[in-house]
Design a protein around this motif. Sequence first.
Motif, PDB file in Angstrom:
ATOM      1  N   THR A   1      87.900 -33.248 -56.479  1.00 23.19           N
ATOM      2  CA  THR A   1      87.319 -34.232 -57.400  1.00 23.19           C
ATOM      3  C   THR A   1      86.036 -34.820 -56.838  1.00 23.19           C
ATOM      4  OG1 THR A   1      89.504 -34.807 -58.268  1.00 23.19           O
ATOM      5  CG2 THR A   1      87.742 -36.400 -58.604  1.00 23.19           C
TER       6      THR A   1
ATOM      7  N   CYS B   1      82.304 -34.489 -58.487  1.00 22.19           N
ATOM      8  CA  CYS B   1      81.532 -35.686 -58.840  1.00 22.19           C
ATOM      9  C   CYS B   1      80.246 -35.808 -58.039  1.00 22.19           C
ATOM     10  CB  CYS B   1      82.377 -36.938 -58.630  1.00 22.19           C
ATOM     11  SG  CYS B   1      83.783 -37.087 -59.739  1.00 22.19           S
TER      12      CYS B   1
ATOM     13  N   LEU C   1      80.009 -36.258 -54.768  1.00 24.59           N
ATOM     14  CA  LEU C   1      80.160 -37.266 -53.721  1.00 24.59           C
ATOM     15  C   LEU C   1      80.443 -36.637 -52.366  1.00 24.59           C
ATOM     16  CD1 LEU C   1      82.270 -39.935 -55.648  1.00 24.59           C
ATOM     17  CD2 LEU C   1      79.814 -39.929 -55.205  1.00 24.59           C
TER      18      LEU C   1
ATOM     19  N   ASP D   1      76.289 -44.601 -55.795  1.00 25.39           N
ATOM     20  CA  ASP D   1      76.686 -43.221 -56.079  1.00 25.39           C
ATOM     21  C   ASP D   1      78.140 -43.159 -56.525  1.00 25.39           C
ATOM     22  OD1 ASP D   1      74.154 -42.455 -55.284  1.00 25.39           O
ATOM     23  OD2 ASP D   1      74.764 -42.112 -53.205  1.00 25.39           O
TER      24      ASP D   1
ATOM     25  N   SER E   1      80.045 -42.532 -60.606  1.00 23.03           N
ATOM     26  CA  SER E   1      81.079 -41.531 -60.888  1.00 23.03           C
ATOM     27  C   SER E   1      82.413 -42.160 -61.250  1.00 23.03           C
ATOM     28  CB  SER E   1      81.263 -40.621 -59.668  1.00 23.03           C
ATOM     29  OG  SER E   1      80.064 -39.971 -59.323  1.00 23.03           O
TER      30      SER E   1
ATOM     31  N   GLU F   1      83.662 -43.259 -64.056  1.00 21.79           N
ATOM     32  CA  GLU F   1      84.276 -42.732 -65.276  1.00 21.79           C
ATOM     33  C   GLU F   1      84.886 -41.354 -65.036  1.00 21.79           C
ATOM     34  OE1 GLU F   1      85.392 -43.287 -69.286  1.00 21.79           O
ATOM     35  OE2 GLU F   1      84.598 -44.620 -67.740  1.00 21.79           O
ATOM     36  N   ARG F   2      84.244 -40.533 -64.230  1.00 16.53           N
ATOM     37  CA  ARG F   2      84.799 -39.217 -63.912  1.00 16.53           C
ATOM     38  C   ARG F   2      86.071 -39.353 -63.092  1.00 16.53           C
ATOM     39  NH1 ARG F   2      79.564 -35.569 -62.084  1.00 16.53           N
ATOM     40  NH2 ARG F   2      78.324 -35.830 -64.002  1.00 16.53           N
ATOM     41  N   LEU F   3      86.080 -40.269 -62.143  1.00 16.94           N
ATOM     42  CA  LEU F   3      87.277 -40.481 -61.330  1.00 16.94           C
ATOM     43  C   LEU F   3      88.430 -40.996 -62.182  1.00 16.94           C
ATOM     44  CD1 LEU F   3      85.651 -42.170 -58.194  1.00 16.94           C
ATOM     45  CD2 LEU F   3      86.291 -39.777 -58.483  1.00 16.94           C
TER      46      LEU F   3
END
Length: 457
Positions: free
Chosen positions: A51, A55, A57, A108, A112, A114-116
């Motif tokens: 994940t 993203c 990261l 940063d 992200s 919303e993706r997490l």
Amino acid sequence: MTDLVTLAELGSPLVVIGGAAYVRHASPAAYWSTVGLPLSVARLLASYSSTMDACGLTVEPSRWRALAVRATTRREVRPVPPRRGIIRPTSTGLRMRLRLVPGQEPADVAASAERLRHAWGVHAVHVRDVKPGVVELRLVGFDVLQKVRMPRRSDNRPLEVPVALREDATAFVRDYRTVPHELVLGATLSGKSMYLRNLVTGLASQPVVLVGIDCKRGVELAPFALRLSALATDPDQAAELLPVLVKEMEDRYDLIKTRQGIAPGTAEELITSDIWGLPEDERPAPLVLVIDEIAELFMVATRKEEERRDEMVTQLIRLAQLGRAAGIYLEVCGQRFGAELGKGATMLRAQLTGRVCHRVNDEASAKMALSDIAPEAVQASCAIALELPGLAVVGDTSGGWSRIRTPYLSLADAAATCRATAHLAPDVPALNPFRPYVPLLPVAEPDSVASARPLTE
């Protein structure tokens, strides 16, 4: 017989699934503690590295790390995600700290969020900067603003009132020492009165002087009359009360100057200290002025009322500019508060550091409250639904903002709290002429034990 056994075997999982769906809708907190929490932890542990890579990261490992991986495992060198800390479950979600890798910043991770949220199956993900190189992820398992339950607080500091719940499941604390003055806007039935009700009852249990100006004939603040040191219910009474408050502020400045040895003729603007530097036995009690429907103080119909309005606005601006050091704080409420109210409205609004915007009827009203401190919060306040009274967007001059919702508090309970704490009201002799009159409640006579004999034929 075989068909019945098959139906029984199939029916049991369906009952479990249906029961879980019902609990998720009826009691999200119970569902999270029993089902949602284990599932989210499993997803997080199983997909953390992938994940973070998806993203964006992750970063390339250092040269020494790459050489060590090739020498010991002979595996492919993969990008390095932020180091994950211990997962701490809560009643509403999860908390987890991340140590950022070199070259990353908290923004940063926040980009992200919303993706997490989708990857780990939670309601929301909030990012908080803890210290350089470390951020905290607060994962919220369900919508905590649908049914507000305030978290328990053990430390109740002076002039701090937990008045609402944030969307990250933390308490929104109204701290007058940090944010001395606040503007609360909201349309009819938006929850503005409920916010004010929770605030007054929270202050009632502290040794704070409460002063109210309610130009709706006192219908909002009159139930709290026993705890109020002064109450004005129309513009005429407000015009008499405000000069007394300004004089009280000047007397407090004289007390500070006398204690510190400053010459009595020194201007108030040149004094940098406040009442909190005085000894406790000499320190005057803090004073909170609550104004409901501020627009009523600006409305004029005649030239004489216009002169009275200008005087009141000038006194309010003086209190907002100079009152903080004297321990005088403003809580200004209304439906709209812009330049169309008249001279001095914009200048007064600029002195109100805190902003709370409930549901409003037009975008211009939201801009009055939030556009000058957090422009991106305007659209969030315009999206508040009618079915969620008490939901608001709160911000301050730092630029940060969040959604909050005030818990329900009945007027009877709020009035009972003010009656029980009436003895905590500090004595301010200058405000005695404005103390609201509270008639004694009639005492019901007890029913007589003896009853008349029924008539018989």
